[in-house]
Every structure is written in structure tokens, then in C-alpha cells.
Design a protein around this motif. Structure first.
Motif, PDB file in Angstrom:
ATOM      1  N   VAL A 184     -17.919  29.394 -31.892  1.00 43.99           N
ATOM      2  CA  VAL A 184     -17.989  30.074 -30.589  1.00 43.99           C
ATOM      3  C   VAL A 184     -18.381  31.528 -30.776  1.00 43.99           C
ATOM      4  O   VAL A 184     -17.684  32.292 -31.470  1.00 43.99           O
ATOM      5  CB  VAL A 184     -16.618  30.003 -29.874  1.00 43.99           C
ATOM      6  CG1 VAL A 184     -16.632  30.851 -28.602  1.00 43.99           C
ATOM      7  CG2 VAL A 184     -16.264  28.565 -29.550  1.00 43.99           C
ATOM      8  N   LYS A 185     -19.496  31.892 -30.182  1.00 46.08           N
ATOM      9  CA  LYS A 185     -19.899  33.298 -30.140  1.00 46.08           C
ATOM     10  C   LYS A 185     -19.647  33.897 -28.767  1.00 46.08           C
ATOM     11  O   LYS A 185     -19.194  35.033 -28.643  1.00 46.08           O
ATOM     12  CB  LYS A 185     -21.383  33.436 -30.495  1.00 46.08           C
ATOM     13  CG  LYS A 185     -21.868  34.885 -30.460  1.00 46.08           C
ATOM     14  CD  LYS A 185     -23.357  34.989 -30.751  1.00 46.08           C
ATOM     15  CE  LYS A 185     -23.804  36.443 -30.722  1.00 46.08           C
ATOM     16  NZ  LYS A 185     -25.268  36.576 -30.949  1.00 46.08           N
ATOM     17  N   ASP A 186     -19.953  33.117 -27.734  1.00 47.57           N
ATOM     18  CA  ASP A 186     -19.797  33.603 -26.371  1.00 47.57           C
ATOM     19  C   ASP A 186     -19.189  32.498 -25.510  1.00 47.57           C
ATOM     20  O   ASP A 186     -18.956  31.380 -25.984  1.00 47.57           O
ATOM     21  CB  ASP A 186     -21.148  34.040 -25.809  1.00 47.57           C
ATOM     22  CG  ASP A 186     -21.028  35.146 -24.771  1.00 47.57           C
ATOM     23  OD1 ASP A 186     -19.897  35.422 -24.311  1.00 47.57           O
ATOM     24  OD2 ASP A 186     -22.059  35.733 -24.402  1.00 47.57           O
ATOM     25  N   VAL A 187     -18.948  32.802 -24.250  1.00 45.59           N
ATOM     26  CA  VAL A 187     -18.256  31.851 -23.375  1.00 45.59           C
ATOM     27  C   VAL A 187     -19.050  30.565 -23.171  1.00 45.59           C
ATOM     28  O   VAL A 187     -18.471  29.510 -22.892  1.00 45.59           O
ATOM     29  CB  VAL A 187     -17.925  32.489 -22.011  1.00 45.59           C
ATOM     30  CG1 VAL A 187     -16.841  33.545 -22.155  1.00 45.59           C
ATOM     31  CG2 VAL A 187     -19.163  33.082 -21.347  1.00 45.59           C
ATOM     32  N   GLY A 224     -20.960  35.520 -15.075  1.00 46.89           N
ATOM     33  CA  GLY A 224     -21.189  35.038 -13.718  1.00 46.89           C
ATOM     34  C   GLY A 224     -21.949  36.046 -12.873  1.00 46.89           C
ATOM     35  O   GLY A 224     -22.858  35.680 -12.109  1.00 46.89           O
ATOM     36  N   ARG A 225     -21.583  37.314 -13.000  1.00 42.40           N
ATOM     37  CA  ARG A 225     -22.303  38.362 -12.244  1.00 42.40           C
ATOM     38  C   ARG A 225     -23.750  38.475 -12.718  1.00 42.40           C
ATOM     39  O   ARG A 225     -24.663  38.732 -11.917  1.00 42.40           O
ATOM     40  CB  ARG A 225     -21.585  39.706 -12.393  1.00 42.40           C
ATOM     41  CG  ARG A 225     -20.249  39.776 -11.669  1.00 42.40           C
ATOM     42  CD  ARG A 225     -19.717  41.195 -11.616  1.00 42.40           C
ATOM     43  NE  ARG A 225     -19.386  41.706 -12.951  1.00 42.40           N
ATOM     44  CZ  ARG A 225     -18.210  41.570 -13.536  1.00 42.40           C
ATOM     45  NH1 ARG A 225     -17.228  40.911 -12.913  1.00 42.40           N
ATOM     46  NH2 ARG A 225     -17.981  42.078 -14.725  1.00 42.40           N
ATOM     47  N   ASN A 226     -23.966  38.281 -14.018  1.00 45.13           N
ATOM     48  CA  ASN A 226     -25.321  38.291 -14.570  1.00 45.13           C
ATOM     49  C   ASN A 226     -26.164  37.183 -13.943  1.00 45.13           C
ATOM     50  O   ASN A 226     -27.321  37.406 -13.545  1.00 45.13           O
ATOM     51  CB  ASN A 226     -25.216  38.103 -16.094  1.00 45.13           C
ATOM     52  CG  ASN A 226     -26.559  38.176 -16.803  1.00 45.13           C
ATOM     53  OD1 ASN A 226     -27.523  37.545 -16.415  1.00 45.13           O
ATOM     54  ND2 ASN A 226     -26.596  38.932 -17.886  1.00 45.13           N
ATOM     55  N   ILE A 227     -25.576  35.984 -13.811  1.00 46.86           N
ATOM     56  CA  ILE A 227     -26.287  34.849 -13.207  1.00 46.86           C
ATOM     57  C   ILE A 227     -26.555  35.113 -11.728  1.00 46.86           C
ATOM     58  O   ILE A 227     -27.655  34.834 -11.222  1.00 46.86           O
ATOM     59  CB  ILE A 227     -25.474  33.560 -13.392  1.00 46.86           C
ATOM     60  CG1 ILE A 227     -25.394  33.194 -14.879  1.00 46.86           C
ATOM     61  CG2 ILE A 227     -26.078  32.406 -12.596  1.00 46.86           C
ATOM     62  CD1 ILE A 227     -24.467  32.044 -15.185  1.00 46.86           C
ATOM     63  N   ASP A 243     -30.010  37.527 -21.367  1.00 45.77           N
ATOM     64  CA  ASP A 243     -29.311  38.113 -22.509  1.00 45.77           C
ATOM     65  C   ASP A 243     -28.968  39.572 -22.240  1.00 45.77           C
ATOM     66  O   ASP A 243     -29.835  40.382 -21.901  1.00 45.77           O
ATOM     67  CB  ASP A 243     -30.192  38.001 -23.758  1.00 45.77           C
ATOM     68  CG  ASP A 243     -29.485  38.500 -25.003  1.00 45.77           C
ATOM     69  OD1 ASP A 243     -28.238  38.523 -25.004  1.00 45.77           O
ATOM     70  OD2 ASP A 243     -30.183  38.880 -25.966  1.00 45.77           O
ATOM     71  N   ASP A 244     -27.669  39.905 -22.387  1.00 50.17           N
ATOM     72  CA  ASP A 244     -27.217  41.278 -22.160  1.00 50.17           C
ATOM     73  C   ASP A 244     -26.749  41.940 -23.447  1.00 50.17           C
ATOM     74  O   ASP A 244     -26.089  42.988 -23.411  1.00 50.17           O
ATOM     75  CB  ASP A 244     -26.095  41.302 -21.117  1.00 50.17           C
ATOM     76  CG  ASP A 244     -24.900  40.441 -21.512  1.00 50.17           C
ATOM     77  OD1 ASP A 244     -24.935  39.841 -22.609  1.00 50.17           O
ATOM     78  OD2 ASP A 244     -23.937  40.357 -20.725  1.00 50.17           O
TER      79      ASP A 244
END
Length: 430
Positions: free
Chosen positions: A283-286, A336-339, A347-348
Motif C-alpha cells: 500500500v502506497k496510497d488509499v 475525493g476532492r481531487n476527483i 496525480d498530486d
């Protein structure tokens, strides 16, 4: 009619807003990887009934458990009256269910006793949280907002129950005065003692009763829409979260299916290697977590029982299982806010590991499962920690020196220790 129209608009707007927020949370949870939690439904229902409804794990500490039970029952049962309030608000009636006679009187009687119990419990909780020096109510992760969030809920409950009791007190007094539309209905074991605090003029009593009625319904609808922004979302999510709990023994670790397939293919040429390319180990991210891990994150009520039981935290290590869950939820909200902003995730340059959860935290864990055992709603921070560890080792080859030494010993000696297998029994000759 103006009052009914206003109520309809308010009620409709609250339901729409809650639906929008609920859909957003559901979308965020389903960003996680698929996992099958549909096996053994009988055992899952039993777990949900015992842990979520029965609050079985809360009763390891009797006083908070009893107080929480009062608040829980009050929330569930008193809000049955919300059905009557909604019907009264939409159709302009008053205590529409009062035709049930003694049954209705019994219900109002029990509602008042529960309201008083909730009021008392919330005052005690407010004192314990803000005055008592309880270990689990402290921690670097409990910044200004988590503390404020908890107090907002407690104060809101106190105000709602106070409004409920004063609404009944004014109603009861108007009944005794024989005022129009306030017919004899209900039994008031608590609010009858509040009548001395109220004026004697019918017009003032009607104003107080109506104000408390509106305050109560607006407060409940506001509370409903505050839940998706608050840790108290567990009021709703505790039930699915306990139903989808891990049924295997807590100490059992599952092998990674992709790795198992590769190893089998290497050992047995007749076994076909796994199809397709493996996107990531660990796991790297959600996005790399399962939807159940993400449901855990939203269900966490930040009570701190996990952290208070964590041996690493108790001995001064940086790890706090509560923070693991809070960080996961914060990162998921950010994704979620990014989506929402971009239509799909862009990618952030951030990830759950390093930007939210540090390496020091994940390697402080002893994998003892104390956090999993203590959680009142069967949240599993350990799965997230182990996934982050797997990524650090299998993708980045970044592990503490002590871990690398253990791996080297396993490879060379077949055991975590530095001694050769031939020397294992030497201690018997000492």
C-alpha cells in the motif's frame, strides 16, 4: 400553510443535502480495491448484533459503556418521535399519534426518561473530555478540530434534549389550561417539573412550545447533515462495518495472492504464472487499500481506545493507531476532492505513506493486535500498517537495518536469529 410549506422546504433540502454527502462518501469508499466479505452471513449478522447493536466491546469499561448506552438508546428511540414531528410539520397536526392513548402515553413517558439520561450522560462526557486527564483524550493527532468536533456533538445533544423537555413542559401546561389544539396527550415524568420555570400566559407558552419544536427539528436535520463532516458518522457506519468484519482469527495474516501465484509457478513448472502485470505490492496510497479499510477509516470515532492499548504508544513510540485511521480518512477526503475538481484523480505528488503516515510510525508497530481487540466497532488499523510495510519492503527495498538483518538471517539460517541451524541445540549442553 406558510409554516407547513417552510417545513417541507427545510425537510426536503436537508434530505437532498444528506443524500449528496452520503453518495460522496460511498464513492470515496468504493475507490478501494475489491474484497469479498460476503461469506458466513449468519456469523456476520451475529457479530453486528453483538458489537454494533449490543455494544459488547464497550463494556470492558462499565461507566463509559453505560453512559454511552444511554446516549445510543436515546438517539435511536427518541428519534422515533421524529416521525410524529415530520407528520405534524407537513400536515399541520399536533401530536398526531396521540390517538393511540395509553400506548402513546407510555412512549412519551419513556422518551422523557431517556432524554434526561442522555442529558446527564452528555454533561458527564463533556466533563470527562475537557476536565479529566484521561490518557486517550490526549495525543498529538487530537488537534483543535477533533476536540471541537467532539464538543459540538455533546453540546448539540444537550441543547436538543433540553429543547425536547421544555417543548413537552410548555405543551403539558397548555393542556392543563385547556388551550385550543393542545388536547390531553402524553405522560411527562421529567418536564412536569419544569413548568414552574415557564410563564402562565397561553400566548407565551405557545411561543415557547413552537420555538422548542422548531429548534428541535432544525437541530436534528442540521445534525443529520453534520454527520458526514464529523467523526460521529460511526452512528450510521458502525453497523455495516461490524457486519463486514474480518472473521478469521486476529493473528492470522493472509499471503499476498500475487506473490503466492509467482512462488507456485517458480516451484512447479506446471502451474501457470499469474495473468497480467501486478500494479503494486503493498500500500502506497488509499487506492491500494481495500474498500473495507476505507470503510474503517470513515467509521473511526477517534475514541482512542486503540491508542491507549497500544504498547508502542504507551512506551513513547510515535505510533498511534487512532492517528493511522484519521490520516487514512484525511487522505481519502483529499483524493475525493481531487476527483470532484478534475473529474478523475490527477496525480498530486502525495501519498498516504510519508505525506500522512511516517516510516517511524509503521515500524513501531509490534503487530500485537491490541488496537483491533480494543476497537468498539471492529476497525483494523493493523491491516493498513502491514500494507504500508509491504510497500516499503517489496517496492522500495526500504526497511530498518534490524528488519534487513532478520531477512538476511532467514535467508541464510532459516530463522530470524544470527545462529546457524546446526548450532540451535547448543544451549542444551551448557
Amino acid at each position: 400553510m406558510i409554516s407547513q410549506l417552510l417545513f417541507f422546504c427545510l425537510f426536503f433540502a436537508a434530505i437532498v443535502l444528506f443524500t449528496v454527502n452520503a453518495r460522496r462518501i460511498y464513492r470515496n469508499i468504493t475507490l478501494g480495491k475489491s474484497i469479498d466479505c460476503s461469506d458466513n452471513p449468519q456469523k456476520r449478522i451475529k457479530t453486528m448484533l453483538l458489537v454494533a447493536f449490543g455494544q459488547k466491546k464497550m463494556f470492558k469499561n462499565i461507566l463509559p459503556a453505560v453512559l454511552h448506552l444511554f446516549v445510543y438508546l436515546g438517539f435511536c428511540i427518541i428519534n422515533i418521535e421524529m416521525l410524529e414531528i415530520i407528520i405534524d410539520g407537513l400536515f399541520g397536526t399536533h401530536r398526531v399519534f396521540s390517538s393511540a392513548g395509553n400506548i402513546y402515553n407510555m412512549l412519551i413517558y419513556s422518551f422523557e426518561l431517556l432524554a434526561f439520561a442522555v442529558l446527564t450522560s452528555c454533561f458527564i462526557f463533556l466533563t470527562r473530555r475537557n476536565v479529566s486527564r484521561i490518557y486517550r483524550f490526549r495525543g498529538r493527532e487530537l488537534t483543535a478540530w477533533p476536540k471541537t468536533d467532539a464538543n459540538i456533538i455533546l453540546v448539540t445533544e444537550i441543547l436538543l434534549m433540553t429543547a425536547f423537555l421544555f417543548m413537552n413542559a410548555a405543551d403539558f401546561k397548555l393542556q392543563q389550561l385547556g388551550f385550543t389544539n393542545y388536547h390531553q396527550a402524553g405522560a411527562f415524568p421529567i418536564s412536569q417539573y419544569l413548568q414552574g420555570l415557564l410563564p402562565d400566559t397561553p400566548s407565551s407558552l405557545v411561543t415557547i412550545e413552537r420555538f422548542c419544536w422548531w429548534f428541535h427539528i432544525i437541530g436534528v436535520l442540521a445534525f443529520l447533515n453534520y454527520l458526514p463532516l464529523s467523526k460521529h458518522l460511526h452512528i450510521i457506519l458502525a453497523f455495516p462495518n461490524t457486519y463486514f468484519s474480518k472473521l478469521a482469527p486476529k493473528g492470522k495474516f493472509e499471503n499476498m495472492a500475487s506473490v503466492t501465484g509467482e512462488v507456485r509457478a517458480m516451484l512447479d513448472p506446471s502451474v501457470a504464472p499469474p495473468a497480467g502485470e501486478i500494479s503494486r505490492f503493498g500500500v502506497k496510497d488509499v487506492h491500494d487499500l481495500t474498500w473495507k479499510n476505507l470503510l474503517d477509516a470513515y467509521t473511526c470515532t477517534e475514541c482512542g481506545r486503540c491508542t491507549a492499548a497500544c504498547p508502542a504508544n504507551i512506551t513513547g513510540k510515535l505510533l498511534s493507531p487512532r492517528k493511522i485511521m484519521m490520516d487514512t480518512r484525511d487522505r481519502l477526503e483529499e483524493v475525493g476532492r481531487n476527483i470532484d475538481k478534475n473529474g478523475s484523480f490527477q496525480d498530486d505528488s502525495k501519498s498516504l505513506i510519508d505525506h500522512y503516515i511516517s516510516r517511524e510510525e509503521i515500524w513501531a508497530c509490534t503487530t500485537c493486535n491490541a488496537c483491533v481487540e480494543q476497537c468498539p466497532v471492529n476497525i483494523n488499523p493493523l491491516e493498513i500498517i502491514m500494507g504500508l510495510r509491504q510497500y516499503a519492503i517489496m517496492e522500495e527495498s526500504m526497511a530498518p537495518a534490524s528488519i534487513n538483518a532478520m531477512f538476511s538471517n532467514l535467508e541464510n539460517n532459516g530463522a530470524p536469529w544470527k545462529y546457524a541451524q546446526a548450532d540451535r541445540a547448543n544451549w542444551t549442553h551448557m
